[in-house]
Design a protein around this motif. Structure first.
Motif, PDB file in Angstrom:
ATOM      1  N   ARG A 103      46.866  77.800  27.269  1.00  0.00           N
ATOM      2  CA  ARG A 103      46.623  76.480  25.985  1.00  0.00           C
ATOM      3  C   ARG A 103      47.184  76.749  25.174  1.00  0.00           C
ATOM      4  N   ARG A 109      40.476  70.094  26.245  1.00  0.00           N
ATOM      5  CA  ARG A 109      39.847  70.186  27.673  1.00  0.00           C
ATOM      6  C   ARG A 109      39.710  71.236  28.528  1.00  0.00           C
ATOM      7  N   ILE A 111      40.168  73.756  31.619  1.00  0.00           N
ATOM      8  CA  ILE A 111      41.353  74.383  32.136  1.00  0.00           C
ATOM      9  C   ILE A 111      40.553  74.680  33.461  1.00  0.00           C
ATOM     10  N   TYR A 128      44.497  70.680  33.809  1.00  0.00           N
ATOM     11  CA  TYR A 128      43.614  70.328  33.154  1.00  0.00           C
ATOM     12  C   TYR A 128      43.254  69.012  33.326  1.00  0.00           C
TER      13      TYR A 128
END
Length: 518
Positions: A103, A109, A111, A128
């Protein structure tokens, strides 16, 4: 083993794979007794439905939310499987390491991670792009073999095609000047070297007429109407769209999001399977795009022009080639077939009927009417591909079988109905008090069936050899255990129905995805 991942992520994924193999691919769910007291009934029931250990190749899936919290769809074997959110996860520490390595800063967001294990083989995916947190599937839906693409090369553009396109551009220039009283803005053309550089990045040689257009005319930043509704994109934008995954048909990752695909018009020109290869080459700067289609339908040709974007719920066929599209525009300009309201625009705007596509959707109330009366109102029955009928009382819908191109039918708020079987129907949704589906016995196309508002005896359903997805969550099912004999791969039931199925110990043997509905 995972060369496309950052080193820290690859090391952590390998640790997870070893741990899963050592535990026999055990579910990431904690035991039921360890669920928090606030766990929902859906979470508990879904955990109980989990088969004891995977069967065959296994996909271990987990979602990590924006705060680092773990929710688990769980271990999904390709023989049995369910997905559910909100259950604590085993191996949480190594999962956190994987996410931290993947990330980027500022990315918040949720994942989804998936580790696919088949013996010593391991594949890792992450995304995502989650439509819903409770059901997802990262392994792509299978599609047919793709055609061979023309490979990039250093060969110059075909001189005959170059001359043909040059003649069309000269005719367009004369017609534009006569209509607008000024010369069109031609922009700055590209070079062979620039074309070849972009083609190497795309991994495909552009059609000769497209190459010729770029060599003779620059990007249409002024929207003059050279390609009708769209304007030629700069080669840099074509490459950017390729890098960022702008495609006409996006592969579907979640099996419950797979929809019955309708045919473009004319039928057979555009492939109905998701995936394939398309290259964006023109746009309207408002969300719609023309693509070069290198994976056409059985009647199409490689390099044909298709469209998708704003207000379009499928891929539409435009022309057999860019040269044909350009020729159509030139002939319309020369023939004066222009929109009279566009006189003050820089663009030559073709009359709307030039782009006419038959209406493929039929939506009608059945209140007080018989189906033949409804169909008599339709101008072109052969063009209808989806049907919405509602508010019928006792209706004989046998005449549906007369619609040769219908792919999907939705019958809502109906009384007692007898449903006809169109030969190409793939999706059927019926909300009725009584539904007679006898006409579908042995139907070779229907794969998606939803029954609601009615009492269903599963054993009495007609034999549907291609049935893949079934939703009975809003029906009264007399013999829920018989669902296991249908061979479905995607199943939606309500919570009580899942409990009954579990009590009978009868999960469908080919189930790959499941959902709680109702």
């Amino acid at each position: 083993m995972f060369p496309n991942l950052p080193e820290a992520a690859a090391v952590a994924v390998e640790r997870l794979a070893r741990a899963l193999r050592a535990s026999g691919g055990a579910s990431p769910f904690l035991p039921v007794r360890d669920l928090p007291s606030g766990a929902s009934a859906a979470e508990r029931v879904t955990r109980e439905l989990r088969p004891n250990g995977p069967v065959g190749p296994t996909a271990w899936q987990v979602v990590v939310d924006s705060g680092g919290g773990l929710v688990a769809p769980g271990t999904t074997s390709y023989r049995n499987g369910l997905t559910v959110a909100g259950v604590p996860v085993a191996h949480g520490e190594v999962v956190a390491e994987i996410v931290a390595a993947l990330r980027p800063d500022g990315e918040d967001r949720p994942i989804a991670l998936e580790l696919f294990l088949d013996g010593e083989r391991a594949e890792f995916r992450y995304s995502y792009e989650l439509a819903r947190p409770d059901t997802f599937w990262l392994r792509p839906i299978e599609s047919g073999a793709l055609p061979e693409f023309p490979a990039p090369s250093t060969a110059p553009t075909d001189p005959a095609v170059l001359a043909h396109v040059e003649g069309l551009l000269e005719r367009f220039t004369r017609g534009y000047s006569a209509t607008k009283g000024k010369q069109p803005n031609r922009g700055a053309p590209s070079t062979e070297q620039e074309l070849q550089a972009v083609e190497r990045e795309l991994g495909v040689r552009l059609p000769e007429d497209v190459r010729a257009l770029h060599l003779l005319w620059g990007p249409d930043r002024h929207e003059i109407g050279l390609l009708g509704r769209m304007s030629l994109l700069p080669l840099a934008t074509v490459a950017h769209y390729h890098r960022t995954g702008v495609v006409a048909v996006r592969p579907v990752e979640n099996p419950f999001d797979v929809e019955v695909l309708l045919d473009a018009y004319p039928p057979g020109m555009v492939a109905r399977a998701p995936g394939g290869r398309q290259v964006a080459f023109a746009g309207d700067f408002a969300g719609s795009t023309f693509f070069l289609d290198f994976s056409p339908g059985p009647l199409g040709r490689v390099g044909q022009v298709v469209e998708t974007g704003r207000g379009i719920d499928r891929v539409e066929y435009v022309a057999e080639s860019v040269a044909r599209l350009l020729s159509d525009v030139v002939e319309a300009v020369e023939g004066g077939r222009l929109d009279p309201e566009s006189a003050g625009f820089d663009a030559v705007v073709l009359a709307e009927e030039h782009w006419h596509v038959p209406d493929y959707s039929l939506s009608r109330s059945m209140a007080g009417r018989a189906l033949p009366q409804v169909l008599a109102e339709v101008e072109d029955l052969d063009a209808v591909q989806e049907v919405f009928l509602f508010d019928g009382c006792d209706s004989d819908l046998g005449a549906l079988a007369l619609l040769p191109m219908v792919r999907t039918a939705h019958l809502n708020r109906m009384g007692q109905v007898r449903v006809g079987a169109p030969p190409l129907l793939e999706g059927l949704s019926v909300n009725a008090t009584v539904a007679d589906l006898g006409a579908f016995a042995g139907h070779r196309c229907l794969w998606d069936l939803e029954l609601a508002g009615t009492r269903v005896a599963v054993a009495a359903l007609p034999h549907l050899p291609r049935l893949r997805r079934l939703d009975l969550s809003e029906a009264w099912v007399d013999d829920i255990a018989a669902v296991a004999d249908l061979g479905v791969r995607e199943l939606t039931l309500n919570l009580d129905q899942w409990r009954q199925l579990r009590a009978a110990d009868r999960l469908p043997p080919r189930l790959t995805a499941a959902r709680i509905g109702g």
